[in-house]
Design a protein around this motif. Structure first.
Motif, short mmCIF file in Angstrom:
data_model
loop_
_atom_site.label_atom_id
_atom_site.label_comp_id
_atom_site.label_asym_id
_atom_site.label_seq_id
_atom_site.Cartn_x
_atom_site.Cartn_y
_atom_site.Cartn_z
N ALA A 1 -26.38 -15.21 15.52
CA ALA A 1 -26.78 -13.81 15.67
C ALA A 1 -26.98 -13.14 14.32
O ALA A 1 -27.95 -12.38 14.11
CB ALA A 1 -25.73 -13.06 16.49
N LEU A 2 -26.09 -13.40 13.37
CA LEU A 2 -26.20 -12.80 12.04
C LEU A 2 -27.44 -13.29 11.30
O LEU A 2 -28.16 -12.51 10.66
CB LEU A 2 -24.94 -13.10 11.22
N LEU A 3 -27.71 -14.58 11.38
CA LEU A 3 -28.86 -15.14 10.67
C LEU A 3 -30.17 -14.63 11.26
O LEU A 3 -31.12 -14.33 10.51
CB LEU A 3 -28.82 -16.66 10.73
N ILE A 4 -30.24 -14.51 12.57
CA ILE A 4 -31.46 -13.99 13.18
C ILE A 4 -31.65 -12.52 12.82
O ILE A 4 -32.77 -12.06 12.60
CB ILE A 4 -31.42 -14.20 14.71
N THR B 1 -14.65 -13.63 12.52
CA THR B 1 -14.12 -14.37 11.36
C THR B 1 -14.97 -15.60 11.06
O THR B 1 -15.50 -15.77 9.96
CB THR B 1 -12.67 -14.80 11.62
N GLY B 2 -15.09 -16.47 12.04
CA GLY B 2 -15.84 -17.70 11.83
C GLY B 2 -17.32 -17.46 11.59
O GLY B 2 -17.94 -18.12 10.74
N GLY B 3 -17.89 -16.51 12.33
CA GLY B 3 -19.32 -16.25 12.19
C GLY B 3 -19.70 -15.72 10.83
O GLY B 3 -20.72 -16.13 10.25
N CYS B 4 -18.89 -14.83 10.28
CA CYS B 4 -19.20 -14.27 8.96
C CYS B 4 -19.15 -15.34 7.87
O CYS B 4 -20.04 -15.41 7.02
CB CYS B 4 -18.22 -13.14 8.64
N VAL B 5 -18.11 -16.16 7.89
CA VAL B 5 -17.98 -17.15 6.82
C VAL B 5 -19.04 -18.24 6.95
O VAL B 5 -19.60 -18.72 5.95
CB VAL B 5 -16.55 -17.75 6.78
N PHE B 6 -19.38 -18.64 8.18
CA PHE B 6 -20.38 -19.68 8.36
C PHE B 6 -21.78 -19.17 8.03
O PHE B 6 -22.58 -19.87 7.38
CB PHE B 6 -20.32 -20.20 9.80
N PHE C 1 -24.99 -8.96 1.02
CA PHE C 1 -24.28 -9.81 1.97
C PHE C 1 -23.17 -10.61 1.29
O PHE C 1 -22.23 -11.05 1.97
CB PHE C 1 -25.26 -10.76 2.66
N ASN C 2 -23.25 -10.82 -0.01
CA ASN C 2 -22.16 -11.49 -0.73
C ASN C 2 -20.91 -10.62 -0.81
O ASN C 2 -19.83 -11.11 -1.17
CB ASN C 2 -22.61 -11.87 -2.14
N ILE C 3 -21.06 -9.34 -0.51
CA ILE C 3 -19.93 -8.42 -0.46
C ILE C 3 -19.54 -8.11 0.98
O ILE C 3 -18.37 -8.19 1.35
CB ILE C 3 -20.25 -7.11 -1.20
N LEU C 4 -20.54 -7.79 1.81
CA LEU C 4 -20.27 -7.35 3.17
C LEU C 4 -19.69 -8.46 4.04
O LEU C 4 -18.72 -8.21 4.79
CB LEU C 4 -21.55 -6.82 3.80
N LEU C 5 -20.24 -9.65 3.96
CA LEU C 5 -19.75 -10.73 4.83
C LEU C 5 -18.31 -11.13 4.51
O LEU C 5 -17.50 -11.29 5.45
CB LEU C 5 -20.68 -11.94 4.74
#
Length: 244
Positions: A22-25, A128-133, A148-152
């Motif tokens: 979902a995040l990547l899309i 948790t898992g979705g943000c790091v992946f 995104f290097n800060i927000l994620l």
């Protein structure tokens, strides 16, 4: 606490893959990306389907409901088909983001099903898992969306802390009259807390040092966060057994 590792990993890995997708899309749809970045991120979605497929295999080993596995299998076929079709395109060309929508809709349905089984606290595990992946895939794709290097990392760490807090509160409320069961949960809580803390520090290390974020660093953080989610899944089962 159960040692059935496939069952403990199934839900965390599946929710991780669904949230990352979902995040990547969302990034592909709304991010200011050049054709090269768009193609690399689109190709990186293959890693999402690889993890989702692994989750399904673990779920089959753990005896997860057949209808859920069937839906997951169909979802994986649709998602992999989209990515593999894009791989046939030459150069930096990529498919319109709308091609990913059917697989995303099916994946979200699987996620809702899992949340219905695990409870609303599973949203914190998914975050948790979705943000790091998703962050790992973006970094590997050499993205230039520096926000995104800060927000994620901040969002993922917040979700992990919330997941740990919810489990702790639930344990205190449900086991407050049985000190023996509470004592048995101390070790897994310590292990989970250590994994979350270490993973968070490693994830934030590039920000603290003001360095470029590199894939190996995020990969280690991802392993630790997913380990924490797996331990948390075991704690949930222990709580359900002790109060039943």
């Amino acid at each position: 606490m159960t040692e059935l590792l496939p069952a403990r990993l199934f839900a965390p890995l599946a929710l991780t893959a669904i949230t990352a997708l979902a995040l990547l899309i969302w990034v592909l749809r709304n991010g200011d990306l050049c054709p090269g970045q768009r193609r690399r991120i689109g190709d990186g979605v293959l890693s999402v389907w690889a993890v989702f497929s692994l989750a399904l295999m673990l779920g089959a080993e753990a005896g997860v409901q057949t209808p859920l596995l069937s839906l997951g299998g169909f979802t994986c076929v649709v998602g992999l088909g989209t990515v593999l079709y894009q791989a046939r395109l030459q150069g930096k060309r990529s498919l319109p983001v709308s091609w990913h929508y059917p697989a995303l809709a099916l994946a979200m349905l699987c996620g809702v099903w899992l949340i219905g089984i695990m409870g609303m606290a599973a949203l914190l595990a998914a975050g948790t898992g979705g943000c790091v992946f998703a962050h790992l895939i973006l970094v590997r794709a050499r993205h230039r969306l520096q926000a995104f290097n800060i927000l994620l990392p901040l969002a993922g760490i917040a979700f992990a802390a919330g997941w740990l807090l919810v489990l702790l509160v639930q344990a205190v409320i449900e086991l407050n009259i049985n000190q023996r069961e509470m004592t048995a949960l101390i070790v897994p809580f310590v292990q989970m807390s250590a994994a979350v803390l270490t993973g968070s520090l490693i994830w934030l290390l590039p920000l603290l040092r003001k360095e470029q974020t590199k894939p190996p660093v995020i990969a280690v953080a991802a392993l630790l966060m997913i380990a924490a989610l797996s331990i948390g899944q075991g704690i949930l089962w222990e709580l359900s057994v002790n109060i039943s």
